[in-house]
Design a protein around this motif. Sequence first.
Motif, PDB file in Angstrom:
ATOM      1  N   ARG A 257      22.588  51.152  64.439  1.00 13.90           N
ATOM      2  CA  ARG A 257      21.916  49.934  64.914  1.00 13.90           C
ATOM      3  C   ARG A 257      20.398  50.135  64.946  1.00 13.90           C
ATOM      4  O   ARG A 257      19.638  49.263  64.563  1.00 13.90           O
TER       5      ARG A 257
ATOM      6  N   ALA B 210      24.439  40.455  56.917  1.00 10.68           N
ATOM      7  CA  ALA B 210      24.603  40.894  55.529  1.00 10.68           C
ATOM      8  C   ALA B 210      24.164  42.347  55.361  1.00 10.68           C
ATOM      9  O   ALA B 210      24.669  43.067  54.489  1.00 10.68           O
TER      10      ALA B 210
ATOM     11  N   LYS C  40      26.150  29.811  62.551  1.00 11.61           N
ATOM     12  CA  LYS C  40      24.779  30.341  62.517  1.00 11.61           C
ATOM     13  C   LYS C  40      24.140  30.207  61.130  1.00 11.61           C
ATOM     14  O   LYS C  40      23.006  29.780  61.016  1.00 11.61           O
TER      15      LYS C  40
HETATM   16  O1   DC Z   1      27.177  37.742  60.828  1.00 11.48           O
HETATM   17  P1   DC Z   1      28.208  38.552  60.078  1.00 11.48           P
HETATM   18  O2   DC Z   1      29.603  38.030  60.270  1.00 11.48           O
HETATM   19  O3   DC Z   1      27.859  38.685  58.617  1.00 11.48           O
HETATM   20  O4   DC Z   1      28.133  40.032  60.720  1.00 11.48           O
HETATM   21  C1   DC Z   1      29.009  41.065  60.337  1.00 11.48           C
HETATM   22  C2   DC Z   1      29.102  42.101  61.466  1.00 11.48           C
HETATM   23  O5   DC Z   1      27.857  42.760  61.601  1.00 11.48           O
HETATM   24  C3   DC Z   1      29.430  41.532  62.839  1.00 11.48           C
HETATM   25  O6   DC Z   1      30.821  41.571  63.102  1.00 11.48           O
HETATM   26  C4   DC Z   1      28.671  42.426  63.795  1.00 11.48           C
HETATM   27  C5   DC Z   1      27.568  43.017  62.970  1.00 11.48           C
HETATM   28  N1   DC Z   1      26.247  42.489  63.293  1.00 11.48           N
HETATM   29  C6   DC Z   1      25.581  43.054  64.353  1.00 11.48           C
HETATM   30  O7   DC Z   1      26.143  43.918  65.046  1.00 11.48           O
HETATM   31  N2   DC Z   1      24.309  42.688  64.636  1.00 11.48           N
HETATM   32  C7   DC Z   1      23.695  41.740  63.909  1.00 11.48           C
HETATM   33  N3   DC Z   1      22.436  41.397  64.189  1.00 11.48           N
HETATM   34  C8   DC Z   1      24.381  41.115  62.832  1.00 11.48           C
HETATM   35  C9   DC Z   1      25.671  41.504  62.568  1.00 11.48           C
END
Ligand code: DC
Length: 245
Positions: free
Chosen positions: A123, A51, A31
């Motif tokens: 969230r 992030a 992504k």
């Molecule tokens: O994309 P990332 O690996 O940096 O995301 C880290 C964690 O954050 C991922 O395991 C789940 C959460 N996340 C989420 O729940 N919703 C999002 N829009 C982005 C990330």
Amino acid sequence: MNSVAGLTPSEKAPKTRRPIIAIDGPAGAGKSTIARHLARYFGLLNLETGAMYRAFALKALASNASLEDLPALLALAANTSIYLEPTGEGNLVFLDGVDVTTRLREPRITDGASRVSVHPPIRAWMVRLQQDLGAAGGVVMEGRDIGTVVFPNADVKIFLDAAPEVRGLRRYDQMDSAAAAEVQPEEVIRELRARDERDRNRADSPLKPADDAVLLDSTHMSLEEVVGKVEAIVTEKLALEPSKA
Ligand code: DC
């Protein structure tokens, strides 16, 4: 799929709000690379929502809060500011005004971000921040719930996926030699599966494609092929020209 030529005149008319492109998918699906490329190619800003969860996990861990203790996390969130600043090379992440960008990739933060992100009120807070950041449009926003929850009216939604083994190996190959010397590829794949499991099965906004997302499985594709495909999808959906900048 609609071709641009098949659209009605009103659908062809220029949009007043700048476009929002949502890129969702599991860890290691590519992504970030794809979103960064699209942002540069079409002259948009790239926003990495993962992030933001990582920054909050950093704060929670530094405060010794249990990542399962929602009241403690909410008390912390009430005194936390998180802001993304897009640059050509990725996002700078500010936590309470301090640039924490280089501190967000440790395994305990990666795991912590997935854990704090299961809590619905956390969230809801993040979604509001993300909606504010993207409100003016002109963004490629990547995450897990962008097309389903954050911007359900995004102009283009792409869901990137690949087999867990392939995603895990890609992650392993991206590690610097010091980090790679400390783990086996199998361990990286195992950790990624565990995170997938949590991200896909949480009750609130689980990772899943929006009904109107274009699904792209890159298991058997090179990065160049994926890039070519997403450029074509976005160009067709938006009838956008690449940025001259
Ligand atoms: O994309 P990332 O690996 O940096 O995301 C880290 C964690 O954050 C991922 O395991 C789940 C959460 N996340 C989420 O729940 N919703 C999002 N829009 C982005 C990330």
